[in-house]
Design a protein around this motif. Structure first.
Motif, short mmCIF file in Angstrom:
data_model
loop_
_atom_site.label_atom_id
_atom_site.label_comp_id
_atom_site.label_asym_id
_atom_site.label_seq_id
_atom_site.Cartn_x
_atom_site.Cartn_y
_atom_site.Cartn_z
N GLY A 250 0.80 -1.23 0.00
CA GLY A 250 0.00 0.00 0.00
C GLY A 250 0.82 1.27 0.00
O GLY A 250 0.41 2.28 0.55
N LEU A 251 2.00 1.24 -0.63
CA LEU A 251 2.83 2.44 -0.71
C LEU A 251 2.19 3.42 -1.71
O LEU A 251 1.80 3.00 -2.81
CB LEU A 251 4.25 2.07 -1.15
N PRO A 252 2.08 4.71 -1.37
CA PRO A 252 1.26 5.64 -2.14
C PRO A 252 1.40 5.72 -3.66
O PRO A 252 0.36 5.76 -4.30
CB PRO A 252 1.58 6.99 -1.50
N PRO A 253 2.56 5.67 -4.31
CA PRO A 253 2.50 5.86 -5.77
C PRO A 253 1.88 4.68 -6.52
O PRO A 253 1.61 4.80 -7.70
CB PRO A 253 3.98 6.02 -6.18
N PHE A 254 1.68 3.55 -5.85
CA PHE A 254 1.26 2.34 -6.54
C PHE A 254 -0.24 2.07 -6.36
O PHE A 254 -0.90 2.67 -5.52
CB PHE A 254 2.07 1.13 -6.05
N LEU A 255 -0.72 1.10 -7.16
CA LEU A 255 -2.16 0.80 -7.20
C LEU A 255 -2.72 0.34 -5.86
O LEU A 255 -3.85 0.64 -5.52
CB LEU A 255 -2.40 -0.28 -8.26
N GLY A 256 -1.91 -0.39 -5.07
CA GLY A 256 -2.37 -0.91 -3.78
C GLY A 256 -2.75 0.16 -2.78
O GLY A 256 -3.43 -0.13 -1.79
N PHE A 257 -2.31 1.41 -3.02
CA PHE A 257 -2.67 2.49 -2.11
C PHE A 257 -4.12 2.93 -2.29
O PHE A 257 -4.72 3.44 -1.34
CB PHE A 257 -1.73 3.69 -2.34
N PHE A 258 -4.70 2.71 -3.48
CA PHE A 258 -6.05 3.23 -3.76
C PHE A 258 -7.12 2.71 -2.80
O PHE A 258 -7.86 3.52 -2.21
CB PHE A 258 -6.44 2.93 -5.22
N PRO A 259 -7.24 1.37 -2.58
CA PRO A 259 -8.28 0.92 -1.62
C PRO A 259 -8.02 1.41 -0.20
O PRO A 259 -8.96 1.74 0.53
CB PRO A 259 -8.23 -0.60 -1.72
N LYS A 260 -6.72 1.47 0.20
CA LYS A 260 -6.40 1.98 1.54
C LYS A 260 -6.75 3.46 1.66
O LYS A 260 -7.20 3.92 2.71
CB LYS A 260 -4.92 1.74 1.86
N TRP A 261 -6.54 4.18 0.59
CA TRP A 261 -6.89 5.59 0.53
C TRP A 261 -8.38 5.78 0.80
O TRP A 261 -8.80 6.65 1.57
CB TRP A 261 -6.50 6.10 -0.86
N GLN A 262 -9.20 4.90 0.19
CA GLN A 262 -10.65 4.98 0.38
C GLN A 262 -11.04 4.69 1.83
O GLN A 262 -11.91 5.36 2.41
CB GLN A 262 -11.37 3.98 -0.55
N VAL A 263 -10.39 3.69 2.43
CA VAL A 263 -10.69 3.33 3.83
C VAL A 263 -10.24 4.44 4.77
O VAL A 263 -10.94 4.79 5.72
CB VAL A 263 -10.02 1.97 4.21
N ILE A 264 -9.05 5.02 4.50
CA ILE A 264 -8.54 6.14 5.32
C ILE A 264 -9.53 7.32 5.25
O ILE A 264 -9.84 7.95 6.27
CB ILE A 264 -7.14 6.57 4.84
N GLN A 265 -10.02 7.61 4.04
CA GLN A 265 -10.98 8.70 3.87
C GLN A 265 -12.27 8.44 4.66
O GLN A 265 -12.80 9.32 5.32
CB GLN A 265 -11.28 8.85 2.38
N MET A 266 -12.73 7.17 4.60
CA MET A 266 -13.96 6.79 5.31
C MET A 266 -13.78 6.92 6.83
O MET A 266 -14.65 7.46 7.53
CB MET A 266 -14.33 5.35 4.94
N LEU A 267 -12.64 6.46 7.35
CA LEU A 267 -12.37 6.55 8.79
C LEU A 267 -12.25 7.99 9.26
O LEU A 267 -12.74 8.35 10.33
CB LEU A 267 -11.09 5.78 9.15
N SER A 268 -11.59 8.83 8.46
CA SER A 268 -11.44 10.24 8.86
C SER A 268 -12.77 10.98 8.82
O SER A 268 -13.04 11.84 9.66
CB SER A 268 -10.40 10.94 7.97
#
Length: 338
Positions: free
Chosen positions: A246-264
């Motif tokens: 889930g390192l940010p420049p790569f595709l694996g960051f996208f789903p984590k990004w969505q979960v982080i946004q939902m939690l915040s």
């Protein structure tokens, strides 16, 4: 696997069992679907690998225990439909049995040892397809105290468990447990979000297991000698590994990004900070592998080695890796547009 007609039959029964579970309209039909799925996967687990028999027996015993718990709690619900205490106890048991089936912490104890004895294709099925039915059933009946406990334990054990591993199967196992924590987090807020996360997780796991299976790798030290003559293959492997983390420049960051946004947005800052810290630990051991393979083994002068593109499997791996490495830019652009 697909060259064998009996394995094709069992694979189709396995898929059918999952669909029966997730589309059933009663708990008993759900239990039947889970049993069909289990009994179809046991013959698939038996292959040329030395420990496959031991792994299939462990898997059978654990899944049978979970199924018995599940069936017992269903009967308890049917016998006392109006009793609040027994209903709460039965729901807790159903939820625990589904967590045990999916391999979520703190019921993860069977998962690493079973994975260690399987071939790479079977580990892919166990990490991806076998989680669909339990996770879908968990999403139908979310028990808040248990799901929060499972999220915290899955994130913690998935991060700390992978630190001193030399086996790639166990590394993928603990990565799977950590990702389960993120999926459960996505689940109790938004049903669609955990499915999106799961699809990304399947794609990223497939991209790594495809390479491991192609070169028959099972230990970390084999990776260093594997990429001795090809820097491009080394780059793409490390990009896939970091994408799974889930390192940010790569595709694996996208789903984590969505979960982080939902939690915040839900002001669940403690859970968000805790999960991010655990993800940083998983990234540490992925970066350690990448750093070692880049810095400790350096042979070739030229960047391009065209021999690696000659096989069809390598071309498939390169296409998958390109999507895994640079797919975030395309997906985030589409996400902003629509």
């Amino acid at each position: 696997m697909l060259n064998n007609s009996s394995k094709m039959m069992f694979l189709s029964i396995l898929i059918m069992g999952t669909f029966v579970s997730i589309s059933a309209n009663s708990w008993l039909s759900t239990w039947m679907g889970l049993e069909i799925n289990l009994l179809a996967f046991i013959p698939l687990m038996k292959d040329d690998k030395l420990m496959s028999t031991e792994s299939s027996l462990k898997y059978f015993l654990i899944q049978t225990l979970a199924s018995l718990m599940f069936l017992f709690s269903i009967i308890l619900l049917l016998l006392n439909p109006n009793n609040i205490n027994s209903n709460f106890f039965a729901e807790m048991m159903i939820f625990s049995s589904l967590l045990l089936k999916s391999g979520s912490a703190p019921f993860h104890f069977w998962f690493p040892s079973v994975m260690e004895g399987l071939s790479w294709m079977n580990t892919l099925i166990l990490m991806t397809w076998q989680k669909i039915a339990p996770l879908m059933l968990i999403s139908y009946m979310i028990n808040m105290p248990l799901i929060i406990m499972s999220i915290i334990f899955s994130s913690l054990i998935g991060a700390l468990g992978g630190l001193n591993q030399t086996s790639l199967r166990k590394l993928m196992t603990y990565s799977s447990i950590n990702h389960l924590g993120w999926m459960l987090t996505a689940m109790y807020s938004n049903n669609t979000l955990w499915m999106i996360y799961f699809l990304f997780y399947v794609f990223l796991s497939f991209s790594l297991i495809f390479l491991f299976n192609m070169y028959k790798i099972s230990q970390i030290n084999q990776l260093f000698s594997l990429f001795f003559y090809s820097k491009i293959l080394k780059f793409f492997f490390c990009f896939n590994l970091l994408s799974l983390g889930g390192l940010p420049p790569f595709l694996g960051f996208f789903p984590k990004w969505q979960v982080i946004q939902m939690l915040s947005m839900n002001n669940q800052l403690f859970l968000l900070i805790f999960m991010l810290m655990m993800s940083l630990i998983t990234l540490f051991f992925y970066l350690r592998i990448s750093y070692s393979s880049f810095m400790l083994n350096y042979y070739e002068i030229n960047w391009l080695n065209y021999n690696i593109f000659k096989t069809k499997n390598m071309m498939i791996f390169m296409i998958i890796s390109f999507i895994s490495s640079f797919g975030l830019f395309l997906i985030s652009s589409l996400y902003l547009l629509f």
